[in-house]
Write an enzyme that holds these catalytic residues in place. Structure first.
Site, PDB file in Angstrom:
ATOM      1  N   ALA A 155       0.864  -1.179   0.000  1.00 36.05           N
ATOM      2  CA  ALA A 155       0.000   0.000   0.000  1.00 36.05           C
ATOM      3  C   ALA A 155       0.901   1.229   0.000  1.00 36.05           C
ATOM      4  O   ALA A 155       1.827   1.319   0.808  1.00 36.05           O
ATOM      5  CB  ALA A 155      -0.889   0.010   1.243  1.00 36.05           C
ATOM      6  N   LYS A 156       0.633   2.132  -0.923  1.00 35.53           N
ATOM      7  CA  LYS A 156       1.398   3.394  -0.927  1.00 35.53           C
ATOM      8  C   LYS A 156       0.645   4.343   0.013  1.00 35.53           C
ATOM      9  O   LYS A 156      -0.190   5.141  -0.413  1.00 35.53           O
ATOM     10  CB  LYS A 156       1.509   3.931  -2.354  1.00 35.53           C
ATOM     11  CG  LYS A 156       2.482   5.083  -2.495  1.00 35.53           C
ATOM     12  CD  LYS A 156       2.728   5.394  -3.958  1.00 35.53           C
ATOM     13  CE  LYS A 156       3.471   6.707  -4.158  1.00 35.53           C
ATOM     14  NZ  LYS A 156       4.820   6.749  -3.628  1.00 35.53           N
ATOM     15  N   ALA A 157       0.920   4.182   1.298  1.00 41.27           N
ATOM     16  CA  ALA A 157       0.191   4.922   2.329  1.00 41.27           C
ATOM     17  C   ALA A 157       1.083   6.021   2.890  1.00 41.27           C
ATOM     18  O   ALA A 157       2.296   5.824   3.056  1.00 41.27           O
ATOM     19  CB  ALA A 157      -0.228   3.975   3.449  1.00 41.27           C
ATOM     20  N   TYR A 161       5.620   6.667   4.902  1.00 44.36           N
ATOM     21  CA  TYR A 161       6.677   7.631   4.588  1.00 44.36           C
ATOM     22  C   TYR A 161       7.285   8.262   5.832  1.00 44.36           C
ATOM     23  O   TYR A 161       8.235   9.037   5.731  1.00 44.36           O
ATOM     24  CB  TYR A 161       6.153   8.650   3.552  1.00 44.36           C
ATOM     25  CG  TYR A 161       6.046   7.940   2.217  1.00 44.36           C
ATOM     26  CD1 TYR A 161       7.096   7.956   1.310  1.00 44.36           C
ATOM     27  CD2 TYR A 161       4.951   7.142   1.927  1.00 44.36           C
ATOM     28  CE1 TYR A 161       7.036   7.237   0.139  1.00 44.36           C
ATOM     29  CE2 TYR A 161       4.879   6.411   0.762  1.00 44.36           C
ATOM     30  CZ  TYR A 161       5.927   6.465  -0.132  1.00 44.36           C
ATOM     31  OH  TYR A 161       5.874   5.730  -1.290  1.00 44.36           O
TER      32      TYR A 161
END
Ligand SMILES: Cc1ncc(COP(=O)(O)O)c(C=O)c1O
Length: 311
Positions: A155-157, A161
């Site tokens: 998941a690019k959540a 980051y």
């Protein structure tokens, strides 16, 4: 990198002025990191501009939202169309596109399910991301990538980051342009915002999805181009020290594109120059996105742009 503004931002189906795209400080996302997002590039070609692998990026956004039980009130097609509408309205290419979905203002508390889902898309000029045209000097980070079954790497959540920020800041304060993190088993994983490739004895190696990497769309594009060029491709767990004794190494990513690594932990990669396999893949990639080569994989979605700025 300072943000350059454009006129409009897409919000829940409508274009609104850039400065009106604001949220309340008590929005769920501000406190608990509940966002999923994408980063997409639109490249200029002689006869216009094209968004690189728009549909694949939007599919990944939909998958990121699905992992976090975040219902997106827009179809895949509507999201693709929204990007084209926004770029054409703002008239800015080349550009970077940032779709984001998050839990907005609703309830306080960790459980996000009763906070509304908001979707925004912005686009703006953005140039080179990883510094160093003559190659990037990078380090192995003391921070590990996300452990399996903690924060899902596929998941690019936004919350992922925070880990990337630790990697990137540590690299920065120690005089490197980027850090490469190991996974929790000590195998190579990826950069703070890039996938990792290396070349040894004519074969191309990259870390598999099980080593806590994002399933990068540039990574996939490079795998396709390598197979087209007849370069053997191996996806396997890779030990850290292979980076010190490989012939070539490079990052891939929407922001970083294809960036060769000059050194890792101050040890030169090969002779420090961009090697022949990296050069061939770099050329194949940029030939397609610049329109110099035919778009045989249909990777570019055309946009009609009134005005072009140089990022
Ligand atoms: C952690 C991470 N890995 C890899 C990538 C590269 O992915 P892509 O090529 O889809 O931009 C990114 C950028 O989105 C990233 O943030």
């Amino acid at each position: 990198m300072p943000l350059e503004t454009t006129a409009n931002i897409w919000h829940n189906g409508q274009l609104i002025p850039w400065e009106k795209a604001q949220i309340h400080v008590m929005s769920h996302v501000v406190h608990y990191g509940s966002s999923v997002f994408e980063g997409i590039r639109c490249y200029a070609q002689d006869n216009g501009a094209g968004v690189f692998r728009l549909s694949e990026h939007m599919q990944r956004l939909i998958h990121s939202a699905k992992i976090y039980r975040m219902p997106l009130p827009y179809s895949h097609e509507q999201l693709n169309d929204a990007v084209v509408e926004l770029i054409e309205a703002n008239g800015v290419t080349p550009c970077y596109i940032r779709p984001i979905a998050f839990r907005g203002y609703g309830e306080i508390g960790v459980n996000p399910l009763k906070s509304p889902v908001e979707v925004y898309i912005a686009n703006f000029p953005w140039g080179k991301y990883v510094a160093g045209n003559s190659g990037a000097d990078v380090c192995i980070s003391s921070w590990n990538r996300l452990a399996p079954n903690t924060m899902p790497s596929l998941a690019k959540a936004g919350a992922n980051y925070m880990n990337s920020q630790l990697i990137r800041m540590e690299a920065d304060v120690n005089g490197y342009v980027e850090g490469i993190a190991l996974d929790t088993n000590g195998y190579l994983s990826e950069g703070s915002g890039e996938n990792l490739f290396l070349v040894r004895n004519g074969a191309l190696y990259t870390t598999p999805l099980a080593n806590s990497v994002l399933n990068g769309i540039t990574r996939d594009s490079i795998l396709v181009l390598a197979r087209q060029l007849g370069i053997p491709v191996i996806e396997q767990a890779l030990p850290r020290e292979l980076l010190y004794i490989c012939d070539e190494a490079f990052f891939t990513g929407t922001a970083a594109e294809v960036t060769h690594l000059r050194s890792v932990d101050r040890i030169l990669v090969g002779d420090g120059n961009m090697g022949p396999i990296t050069s061939a893949l770099h050329k194949a990639f940029f030939d397609i996105v610049s329109g110099a080569a035919p778009d045989k994989y249909n990777w570019l979605t055309p946009v009609k742009v009134r005005e072009t700025v140089t990022a």
